[in-house]
Write an enzyme that holds these catalytic residues in place. Structure first.
Site, short mmCIF file in Angstrom:
data_model
loop_
_atom_site.label_atom_id
_atom_site.label_comp_id
_atom_site.label_asym_id
_atom_site.label_seq_id
_atom_site.Cartn_x
_atom_site.Cartn_y
_atom_site.Cartn_z
CB ALA A 105 -18.62 -3.19 11.70
N GLY A 110 -22.78 -0.73 19.31
CA GLY A 110 -24.02 -1.49 19.24
C GLY A 110 -23.80 -2.96 18.98
CB CYS A 111 -21.72 -4.73 16.49
SG CYS A 111 -22.50 -3.97 15.05
CB THR A 112 -19.41 -4.44 21.40
OG1 THR A 112 -18.37 -4.25 20.42
CG2 THR A 112 -18.80 -5.04 22.66
CB ALA A 115 -21.44 -9.74 20.13
#
Length: 216
Positions: A105, A110-112, A115
């Protein structure tokens, strides 16, 4: 007149039932993991009810473990909207290597981190002649905010309904409660050369993909 005595060892059933304490039902869920404090947290909102009754059917378990897309195969094509609302087809990237990474998401820890790691190494990917594409179930508007907030220079695609995720067979975590984090590297012909899965160390996806791209 006949008499009888009642031994303490022969208590009538009705009295036994009355004296028996109510059975303590086991708690389905004693605690909720603090995903928001972890690096691999990928859900913006997670209810206890979504974890209390995990699916245990053989078909769902199998699909959550074994990926349909394998190394050496050509994955199913797709057409999805990017952060600007434009349709993007996988075939658009044919003729150059492409890194397709599925993440849980937008704007979660973690996704930030993942990215931003792709962003910081983007010039290395360009030098290797490769494109980077991130895919999650968030809508284009969410992707736009996420990309602008962290100045992401690559494409984010919206897989609402997780159709492509299912077609590619991206494994899920936590009994299906958390969308999986998986990266694919396709060569110039669209053939998968690497599949890397690591929910706990998002940055490793960048290291592993660069190693492969630099060897092609």
């Amino acid at each position: 007149m006949a008499t009888f005595s009642l031994s303490a060892n022969h208590t009538p059933p009705s009295l036994l039932n009355a004296q028996s304490p109510k059975a303590n039902l086991p708690q389905t869920l004693n605690f909720i993991p603090k995903f928001s404090q972890s690096q691999f947290y990928g859900l913006k909102l997670l209810h206890a009810s979504s974890l209390s009754k995990p699916s245990v059917s053989s078909s769902s378990t199998k699909s959550s473990i074994f990926a349909k897309v394998s190394k050496g195969s050509v994955p199913p094509s797709f057409t999805l909207k990017d952060q600007a609302g434009r349709n993007v087809t996988l075939s658009k990237f044919k003729g150059k290597p492409i890194v397709v990474y599925f993440y849980p998401a937008d704007d979660t820890p973690g996704c930030t981190k993942q990215a931003c790691s792709f962003r910081d190494s983007y010039e290395k990917f360009k030098k290797a002649g490769a494109e980077v594409v991130g895919i999650s179930g968030d809508n284009p508007s969410s992707h736009k905010v996420f990309a602008e907030k962290y100045k992401l220079p690559f494409t984010l695609l919206s897989d609402e309904g997780n159709t492509v995720r299912k077609e590619w067979g991206v494994p899920a975590d936590l009994f299906g409660a958390l969308p999986g984090r998986q990266t694919y590297v396709l060569d110039k012909k669209g053939v998968v050369q690497l599949i890397y899965n690591n929910q706990f160390q998002p940055e490793k996806h960048i290291d592993e993909t660069l190693k492969l791209l630099q060897s092609l």
